[in-house]
Design a protein around this motif. Structure first.
Motif, PDB file in Angstrom:
ATOM      1  N   THR A 298       0.838  -1.205   0.000  1.00  0.00           N
ATOM      2  CA  THR A 298       0.000   0.000   0.000  1.00  0.00           C
ATOM      3  C   THR A 298       0.867   1.248   0.000  1.00  0.00           C
ATOM      4  OG1 THR A 298      -0.131   0.036   2.418  1.00  0.00           O
ATOM      5  CG2 THR A 298      -1.835  -1.198   1.235  1.00  0.00           C
ATOM      6  N   ARG A 299       0.282   2.330  -0.481  1.00  0.00           N
ATOM      7  CA  ARG A 299       1.001   3.603  -0.512  1.00  0.00           C
ATOM      8  C   ARG A 299      -0.023   4.728  -0.427  1.00  0.00           C
ATOM      9  NH1 ARG A 299       5.508   4.479  -5.057  1.00  0.00           N
ATOM     10  NH2 ARG A 299       6.323   2.663  -3.916  1.00  0.00           N
ATOM     11  N   HIS A 300       0.349   5.804   0.278  1.00  0.00           N
ATOM     12  CA  HIS A 300      -0.529   6.958   0.449  1.00  0.00           C
ATOM     13  C   HIS A 300       0.080   8.185  -0.228  1.00  0.00           C
ATOM     14  CE1 HIS A 300      -2.355   5.135   4.393  1.00  0.00           C
ATOM     15  NE2 HIS A 300      -2.715   4.496   3.298  1.00  0.00           N
ATOM     16  N   TYR A 301      -0.786   9.044  -0.780  1.00  0.00           N
ATOM     17  CA  TYR A 301      -0.366  10.304  -1.381  1.00  0.00           C
ATOM     18  C   TYR A 301      -1.201  11.426  -0.780  1.00  0.00           C
ATOM     19  CZ  TYR A 301       1.993   7.404  -4.841  1.00  0.00           C
ATOM     20  OH  TYR A 301       2.798   6.477  -5.465  1.00  0.00           O
ATOM     21  N   SER A 302      -0.530  12.415  -0.228  1.00  0.00           N
ATOM     22  CA  SER A 302      -1.227  13.497   0.471  1.00  0.00           C
ATOM     23  C   SER A 302      -1.837  14.518  -0.479  1.00  0.00           C
ATOM     24  CB  SER A 302      -0.263  14.210   1.424  1.00  0.00           C
ATOM     25  OG  SER A 302       0.866  14.713   0.711  1.00  0.00           O
ATOM     26  N   SER A 303      -1.406  14.510  -1.725  1.00  0.00           N
ATOM     27  CA  SER A 303      -1.968  15.435  -2.710  1.00  0.00           C
ATOM     28  C   SER A 303      -1.891  14.798  -4.092  1.00  0.00           C
ATOM     29  CB  SER A 303      -1.221  16.777  -2.700  1.00  0.00           C
ATOM     30  OG  SER A 303       0.133  16.591  -3.073  1.00  0.00           O
ATOM     31  N   VAL A 304      -2.741  15.299  -5.001  1.00  0.00           N
ATOM     32  CA  VAL A 304      -2.814  14.773  -6.363  1.00  0.00           C
ATOM     33  C   VAL A 304      -2.784  15.941  -7.332  1.00  0.00           C
ATOM     34  CG1 VAL A 304      -4.144  13.393  -8.005  1.00  0.00           C
ATOM     35  CG2 VAL A 304      -4.198  12.815  -5.571  1.00  0.00           C
ATOM     36  N   GLU A 305      -1.968  15.849  -8.349  1.00  0.00           N
ATOM     37  CA  GLU A 305      -1.877  16.905  -9.362  1.00  0.00           C
ATOM     38  C   GLU A 305      -3.213  17.069 -10.087  1.00  0.00           C
ATOM     39  OE1 GLU A 305       0.419  17.601 -13.612  1.00  0.00           O
ATOM     40  OE2 GLU A 305       1.505  16.602 -11.972  1.00  0.00           O
ATOM     41  N   ASP A 306      -3.614  18.310 -10.300  1.00  0.00           N
ATOM     42  CA  ASP A 306      -4.859  18.588 -11.000  1.00  0.00           C
ATOM     43  C   ASP A 306      -4.819  18.013 -12.418  1.00  0.00           C
ATOM     44  OD1 ASP A 306      -5.821  19.945  -8.815  1.00  0.00           O
ATOM     45  OD2 ASP A 306      -5.237  21.930  -9.543  1.00  0.00           O
ATOM     46  N   GLY A 307      -5.916  17.384 -12.813  1.00  0.00           N
ATOM     47  CA  GLY A 307      -6.011  16.847 -14.166  1.00  0.00           C
ATOM     48  C   GLY A 307      -5.303  15.537 -14.394  1.00  0.00           C
ATOM     49  N   LEU A 308      -4.779  14.929 -13.338  1.00  0.00           N
ATOM     50  CA  LEU A 308      -4.021  13.689 -13.540  1.00  0.00           C
ATOM     51  C   LEU A 308      -4.929  12.552 -14.005  1.00  0.00           C
ATOM     52  CD1 LEU A 308      -1.405  12.084 -13.385  1.00  0.00           C
ATOM     53  CD2 LEU A 308      -1.888  11.643 -10.962  1.00  0.00           C
ATOM     54  N   TYR A 309      -6.090  12.397 -13.380  1.00  0.00           N
ATOM     55  CA  TYR A 309      -6.964  11.293 -13.790  1.00  0.00           C
ATOM     56  C   TYR A 309      -7.468  11.495 -15.216  1.00  0.00           C
ATOM     57  CZ  TYR A 309     -10.411   7.588 -13.614  1.00  0.00           C
ATOM     58  OH  TYR A 309     -11.131   6.441 -13.886  1.00  0.00           O
ATOM     59  N   TYR A 310      -7.699  12.752 -15.589  1.00  0.00           N
ATOM     60  CA  TYR A 310      -8.067  13.049 -16.981  1.00  0.00           C
ATOM     61  C   TYR A 310      -6.981  12.556 -17.927  1.00  0.00           C
ATOM     62  CZ  TYR A 310      -8.017  15.937 -21.196  1.00  0.00           C
ATOM     63  OH  TYR A 310      -7.922  16.359 -22.497  1.00  0.00           O
ATOM     64  N   ALA A 311      -5.723  12.791 -17.578  1.00  0.00           N
ATOM     65  CA  ALA A 311      -4.611  12.352 -18.424  1.00  0.00           C
ATOM     66  C   ALA A 311      -4.478  10.833 -18.432  1.00  0.00           C
ATOM     67  CB  ALA A 311      -3.311  12.996 -17.944  1.00  0.00           C
ATOM     68  N   ILE A 312      -4.712  10.192 -17.281  1.00  0.00           N
ATOM     69  CA  ILE A 312      -4.672   8.730 -17.219  1.00  0.00           C
ATOM     70  C   ILE A 312      -5.748   8.139 -18.122  1.00  0.00           C
ATOM     71  CG2 ILE A 312      -4.952   6.713 -15.733  1.00  0.00           C
ATOM     72  CD1 ILE A 312      -3.890   8.405 -13.408  1.00  0.00           C
ATOM     73  N   LEU A 313      -6.950   8.682 -18.014  1.00  0.00           N
ATOM     74  CA  LEU A 313      -8.066   8.197 -18.818  1.00  0.00           C
ATOM     75  C   LEU A 313      -7.812   8.385 -20.302  1.00  0.00           C
ATOM     76  CD1 LEU A 313     -10.995   7.176 -19.107  1.00  0.00           C
ATOM     77  CD2 LEU A 313     -11.760   9.530 -18.742  1.00  0.00           C
ATOM     78  N   ASN A 314      -7.199   9.498 -20.684  1.00  0.00           N
ATOM     79  CA  ASN A 314      -6.944   9.799 -22.090  1.00  0.00           C
ATOM     80  C   ASN A 314      -5.579   9.337 -22.576  1.00  0.00           C
ATOM     81  OD1 ASN A 314      -9.202  11.617 -23.404  1.00  0.00           O
ATOM     82  ND2 ASN A 314      -9.045  12.240 -21.254  1.00  0.00           N
ATOM     83  N   LEU A 315      -4.876   8.554 -21.740  1.00  0.00           N
ATOM     84  CA  LEU A 315      -3.596   7.926 -22.121  1.00  0.00           C
ATOM     85  C   LEU A 315      -2.556   8.956 -22.540  1.00  0.00           C
ATOM     86  CD1 LEU A 315      -4.976   4.894 -24.188  1.00  0.00           C
ATOM     87  CD2 LEU A 315      -4.393   4.960 -21.760  1.00  0.00           C
ATOM     88  N   CYS A 316      -2.508  10.089 -21.845  1.00  0.00           N
ATOM     89  CA  CYS A 316      -1.544  11.123 -22.229  1.00  0.00           C
ATOM     90  C   CYS A 316      -0.832  11.709 -21.015  1.00  0.00           C
ATOM     91  CB  CYS A 316      -2.231  12.219 -23.036  1.00  0.00           C
ATOM     92  SG  CYS A 316      -3.633  13.020 -22.205  1.00  0.00           S
ATOM     93  N   VAL A 317      -0.525  10.865 -20.043  1.00  0.00           N
ATOM     94  CA  VAL A 317       0.240  11.344 -18.890  1.00  0.00           C
ATOM     95  C   VAL A 317       1.658  11.693 -19.304  1.00  0.00           C
ATOM     96  CG1 VAL A 317       1.125  10.758 -16.608  1.00  0.00           C
ATOM     97  CG2 VAL A 317      -1.154   9.987 -17.285  1.00  0.00           C
ATOM     98  N   ARG A 318       2.271  10.857 -20.138  1.00  0.00           N
ATOM     99  CA  ARG A 318       3.641  11.104 -20.591  1.00  0.00           C
ATOM    100  C   ARG A 318       3.665  12.302 -21.531  1.00  0.00           C
ATOM    101  NH1 ARG A 318       8.105   8.156 -20.344  1.00  0.00           N
ATOM    102  NH2 ARG A 318       6.924   6.351 -19.594  1.00  0.00           N
ATOM    103  N   PRO A 319       4.540  13.266 -21.294  1.00  0.00           N
ATOM    104  CA  PRO A 319       4.615  14.451 -22.161  1.00  0.00           C
ATOM    105  C   PRO A 319       4.889  14.047 -23.612  1.00  0.00           C
ATOM    106  CG  PRO A 319       5.874  14.801 -20.157  1.00  0.00           C
ATOM    107  CD  PRO A 319       5.467  13.367 -20.150  1.00  0.00           C
TER     108      PRO A 319
END
Length: 416
Positions: A298-319
């Motif tokens: 398990t791992r915890h993250y105290s914050s999440v970058e805005d728009g990250l899930y949008y990028a994951i869903l659209n397969l464009c996280v990598r620049p």
């Protein structure tokens, strides 16, 4: 001695069955409980045919055994009573099953927002319009339903991504994320949005609701609610490769106070989930010397970058990678013509982890990984800067591409 054997057999069977997990039959979530009731109703209904057939088979085998002096009528060819029983009962059973199946398909649709928390409590603002078939279905899957209480409650949103071989959960309303750990307050509707990163997967918490698939580049949904506190198993119900058996997690049903404490605990984590951390997380765990993939933990993250899930869903996280919605917008507009050649390398999702793909990207279009920000509004600017738009022939285009490659090669290692 003869009486002892059946008793011993029953005791042994009870001992073996005591280790069975009856979660599917006796779950703790309202949706899963309705699914269990539907399953048991179908079993009982089919037993109305199976049990009489078994007894009839045994009875007639005994009645017409070789040593018996059974009556035999060689002229018998038809009986209205037998025809009604043989055909009428199965037809009625099929009609009932069909009606209940149709009603439950709509009432238990995972995309359908919940109208109730449990049998006795309805959610304000959700009015159920039930026709005759659905009312009959409710009597089957939710017997004893009452409207004793109506409450106002805001659903808990959870964004789910299936990675190799781990589960990522993002809580957009709280700005936190976890890996292989999921928690929610009891009696609060949960709105899941699910996707996958590489291969099709299946998200399943038997105590909460039925399984729902997660697929790359697509978003599926599921609405559910947990009604009892406890820790329940969740896992992948779809084989996805050698690390498939490690894709499991714990789902904690907590009181509201307990959930708030859990959120604060996650917020104490020193780690933040941004694109760089996600790319480091999105690496298939390597097998050990025996060929087995170890559990990620398990791992915890105290914050999440805005728009990250949008990028994951659209397969464009990598620049430098084109987003799926951008590609669909181009296709809807009729394509980009010759100028769209610059987009080719940005569509290489199957090779997203390879260095060669990134180098090909620079060589082909002059786009250096890290310099391109993927948004739906970048299409026009990208096409207007294409070397093919200003070149008059193939030689000039090749020259411009080579010049871009020479100017940008030095930045590749830094960007990667």
């Amino acid at each position: 001695m003869k009486k002892t054997i059946p008793l011993a057999t029953a005791a042994a069977a009870s001992a073996l069955l005591s280790g069975c997990n009856w979660t599917v039959i006796n779950p703790s979530g309202y949706v899963a409980q309705q699914q269990s009731n539907l399953l048991m109703f179908s079993v009982y209904l089919m037993l109305l045919i199976i049990v009489p057939v078994i007894f009839a088979t045994l009875y007639y085998a005994w009645k017409y055994r070789a040593s018996a002096n059974a009556e035999y009528d060689p002229d018998f060819y038809h009986s209205n009573k037998l025809e009604v029983f043989i055909w009428g009962v199965p037809i009625l059973m099929i009609i009932v099953l069909a009606l209940v199946t149709w009603g439950s398909t709509h009432l238990l649709d995972p995309y359908r927002p919940l109208a109730r928390i449990d049998t006795d409590v309805a959610i304000a603002g959700y009015e159920e319009k039930l026709g005759p078939v659905k009312r009959m279905t409710v009597a089957v899957i939710d017997p004893g339903r009452k409207n004793e209480e109506v409450v106002e409650v805001k659903p808990l949103r959870v964004e789910v991504a299936a990675l190799d071989w781990k589960w990522l959960f993002i809580y957009p309303d709280y700005g936190i994320a976890t890996v292989n750990e999921l928690a929610a307050p009891i009696n609060v509707p949960i709105e899941f949005k699910l996707t996958s990163v590489s291969s099709m997967n299946s998200f399943y918490i038997p105590a909460l609701a039925g399984q729902i698939y997660a697929m790359p580049g697509m978003k599926t949904q599921m609405h559910a609610v947990m009604n009892k506190e406890g820790v329940y198993k969740g896992f992948s119900a779809n084989y996805t490769g050698w690390g498939f058996n490690q894709m499991h997690f714990n789902f904690s049903g907590l009181s509201q106070q307990g959930f708030d404490q859990w959120v604060e605990k996650v917020r104490q984590s020193p780690q933040a989930l941004d694109r760089q951390e996600y790319l480091a997380l999105d690496v298939a765990d390597q097998p050990d010397e025996r060929g087995f993939v170890q559990y990620f933990g398990t791992r915890h993250y105290s914050s999440v970058e805005d728009g990250l899930y949008y990028a994951i869903l659209n397969l464009c996280v990598r620049p430098g990678t084109m987003c799926m919605d951008e590609m669909m917008a181009i296709d809807t507009a009729g394509g980009g013509g010759v100028d769209s050649l610059d987009n080719y390398k940005r569509l290489r999702y199957d090779s997203r982890r390879t260095l060669k793909t990134q180098l090909d990207l620079v060589q082909f279009s002059g786009i250096v990984p890290g310099m391109f920000v993927c948004t739906p509004n970048t299409t026009t600017a990208d096409l207007s800067n294409s070397p093919f738009e200003t070149a008059n022939n193939k030689d000039e285009a090749a020259t411009l591409s080579t010049q871009k490659l020479s100017a940008n090669t030095g930045a590749v290692s830094t960007a990667l």
